[in-house]
Design a protein around this motif. Sequence first.
Motif, PDB file in Angstrom:
ATOM      1  N   SER A 180       0.949  -1.239   0.116  1.00 54.06           N
ATOM      2  CA  SER A 180      -0.074  -0.150  -0.030  1.00 54.06           C
ATOM      3  C   SER A 180       0.910   1.412   0.081  1.00 54.06           C
ATOM      4  N   VAL A 181       1.856   1.205   0.808  1.00 52.67           N
ATOM      5  CA  VAL A 181       2.908   2.429   0.682  1.00 52.67           C
ATOM      6  C   VAL A 181       3.474   2.569  -0.411  1.00 52.67           C
ATOM      7  N   SER A 182       3.867   1.458  -0.866  1.00 49.13           N
ATOM      8  CA  SER A 182       4.591   1.486  -2.452  1.00 49.13           C
ATOM      9  C   SER A 182       3.613   2.209  -3.557  1.00 49.13           C
ATOM     10  N   ARG A 183       2.461   1.458  -3.618  1.00 49.85           N
ATOM     11  CA  ARG A 183       1.413   2.237  -4.471  1.00 49.85           C
ATOM     12  C   ARG A 183       1.173   3.825  -4.083  1.00 49.85           C
ATOM     13  N   ALA A 184       1.100   4.113  -2.866  1.00 52.75           N
ATOM     14  CA  ALA A 184       0.936   5.569  -2.560  1.00 52.75           C
ATOM     15  C   ALA A 184       1.832   6.405  -3.090  1.00 52.75           C
ATOM     16  N   VAL A 185       3.254   5.936  -3.003  1.00 51.65           N
ATOM     17  CA  VAL A 185       4.436   6.494  -3.357  1.00 51.65           C
ATOM     18  C   VAL A 185       4.230   6.751  -5.119  1.00 51.65           C
ATOM     19  N   ARG A 186       3.954   5.698  -5.574  1.00 52.11           N
ATOM     20  CA  ARG A 186       3.965   5.682  -6.973  1.00 52.11           C
ATOM     21  C   ARG A 186       2.906   6.887  -7.463  1.00 52.11           C
ATOM     22  N   SER A 187       1.670   6.638  -6.833  1.00 53.22           N
ATOM     23  CA  SER A 187       0.561   7.358  -7.199  1.00 53.22           C
ATOM     24  C   SER A 187       0.846   8.960  -6.969  1.00 53.22           C
ATOM     25  N   GLY A 188       1.997   9.356  -6.575  1.00 56.53           N
ATOM     26  CA  GLY A 188       2.543  10.966  -6.148  1.00 56.53           C
ATOM     27  C   GLY A 188       2.254  11.311  -4.656  1.00 56.53           C
ATOM     28  N   ALA A 189       2.051  10.176  -3.699  1.00 54.70           N
ATOM     29  CA  ALA A 189       1.799  10.806  -2.275  1.00 54.70           C
ATOM     30  C   ALA A 189       3.217  11.106  -1.714  1.00 54.70           C
ATOM     31  N   SER A 190       3.250  12.163  -0.803  1.00 56.06           N
ATOM     32  CA  SER A 190       4.463  12.470  -0.272  1.00 56.06           C
ATOM     33  C   SER A 190       4.810  11.634   0.754  1.00 56.06           C
ATOM     34  N   TRP A 191       5.921  11.563   1.468  1.00 59.14           N
ATOM     35  CA  TRP A 191       6.432  10.779   2.238  1.00 59.14           C
ATOM     36  C   TRP A 191       5.601  11.528   3.605  1.00 59.14           C
ATOM     37  N   ALA A 192       5.437  12.637   3.803  1.00 60.65           N
ATOM     38  CA  ALA A 192       4.965  13.342   4.910  1.00 60.65           C
ATOM     39  C   ALA A 192       3.158  12.884   4.907  1.00 60.65           C
ATOM     40  N   GLN A 193       2.684  13.082   3.585  1.00 66.94           N
ATOM     41  CA  GLN A 193       1.259  12.322   3.991  1.00 66.94           C
ATOM     42  C   GLN A 193       1.439  10.938   4.233  1.00 66.94           C
ATOM     43  N   ILE A 194       2.177  10.126   3.688  1.00 66.56           N
ATOM     44  CA  ILE A 194       2.329   8.619   4.196  1.00 66.56           C
ATOM     45  C   ILE A 194       2.318   8.672   5.579  1.00 66.56           C
ATOM     46  N   ALA A 195       3.403   9.421   5.809  1.00 62.10           N
ATOM     47  CA  ALA A 195       3.771   9.550   7.628  1.00 62.10           C
ATOM     48  C   ALA A 195       2.704   9.827   8.305  1.00 62.10           C
ATOM     49  N   THR A 196       1.650  10.746   8.067  1.00 56.88           N
ATOM     50  CA  THR A 196       0.522  11.406   8.757  1.00 56.88           C
ATOM     51  C   THR A 196      -0.397  10.078   8.794  1.00 56.88           C
ATOM     52  N   HIS A 197      -0.560   9.371   7.575  1.00 61.01           N
ATOM     53  CA  HIS A 197      -1.568   8.197   7.762  1.00 61.01           C
ATOM     54  C   HIS A 197      -1.251   7.049   8.522  1.00 61.01           C
ATOM     55  N   LEU A 198       0.411   7.048   8.892  1.00 62.52           N
ATOM     56  CA  LEU A 198       0.882   5.688   9.472  1.00 62.52           C
ATOM     57  C   LEU A 198       0.952   6.133  11.003  1.00 62.52           C
ATOM     58  N   GLY A 199       0.759   7.465  11.272  1.00 60.06           N
ATOM     59  CA  GLY A 199       1.033   7.889  12.588  1.00 60.06           C
ATOM     60  C   GLY A 199       2.373   8.005  13.210  1.00 60.06           C
ATOM     61  N   VAL A 200       3.433   8.200  12.183  1.00 61.31           N
ATOM     62  CA  VAL A 200       4.734   8.141  12.464  1.00 61.31           C
ATOM     63  C   VAL A 200       5.327   9.396  11.724  1.00 61.31           C
ATOM     64  N   THR A 201       6.693   9.775  12.191  1.00 61.48           N
ATOM     65  CA  THR A 201       7.237  10.920  11.532  1.00 61.48           C
ATOM     66  C   THR A 201       7.576  10.474  10.064  1.00 61.48           C
ATOM     67  N   GLU A 202       7.748  11.611   9.325  1.00 60.99           N
ATOM     68  CA  GLU A 202       8.427  11.572   7.673  1.00 60.99           C
ATOM     69  C   GLU A 202       9.584  10.478   7.963  1.00 60.99           C
ATOM     70  N   ARG A 203      10.546  10.799   8.708  1.00 59.12           N
ATOM     71  CA  ARG A 203      11.617   9.990   8.740  1.00 59.12           C
ATOM     72  C   ARG A 203      11.559   8.535   9.200  1.00 59.12           C
ATOM     73  N   ALA A 204      10.547   8.283  10.079  1.00 59.88           N
ATOM     74  CA  ALA A 204      10.400   6.926  10.230  1.00 59.88           C
ATOM     75  C   ALA A 204       9.509   6.094   9.177  1.00 59.88           C
ATOM     76  N   ALA A 205       8.827   6.915   8.316  1.00 60.01           N
ATOM     77  CA  ALA A 205       8.090   6.137   7.089  1.00 60.01           C
ATOM     78  C   ALA A 205       9.175   5.915   6.327  1.00 60.01           C
ATOM     79  N   ARG A 206      10.057   6.888   5.719  1.00 61.00           N
ATOM     80  CA  ARG A 206      10.976   6.919   4.843  1.00 61.00           C
ATOM     81  C   ARG A 206      12.080   5.571   5.163  1.00 61.00           C
ATOM     82  N   ARG A 207      12.240   5.628   6.602  1.00 65.67           N
ATOM     83  CA  ARG A 207      13.228   4.217   6.906  1.00 65.67           C
ATOM     84  C   ARG A 207      12.593   3.099   6.987  1.00 65.67           C
ATOM     85  N   ARG A 208      11.408   2.948   7.089  1.00 58.52           N
ATOM     86  CA  ARG A 208      10.624   1.627   7.217  1.00 58.52           C
ATOM     87  C   ARG A 208      10.470   1.238   5.865  1.00 58.52           C
TER      88      ARG A 208
END
Length: 73
Positions: A31-59
């Motif tokens: 799901s994260v991979s699809r979100a990235v490919r569709s243009g979602a930013s890491w900040a948006q993904i991080a918000t939806h995961l409830g983590v920091t952008e750095r944590a989302a990128r690392r994981r």
Amino acid sequence: MNTSERTARALLRVQRASIEEVEAVERLRQSVSRAVRSGASWAQIATHLGVTERAARRRFGSPPAPEDQTTLF
């Protein structure tokens, strides 16, 4: 139901939960991979995961390409 039957059932539940966890982690990764490919930013993904952008990128971020990695020699 005797103790050994209860234990066997409990262990089957543990095994089933473990399999479900692995499947959920894979669904999340996809799901994260699809979100990235569709243009979602890491900040948006991080918000939806409830983590920091750095944590989302690392994981979930891709490792750097070999030519981008710093070498020690």
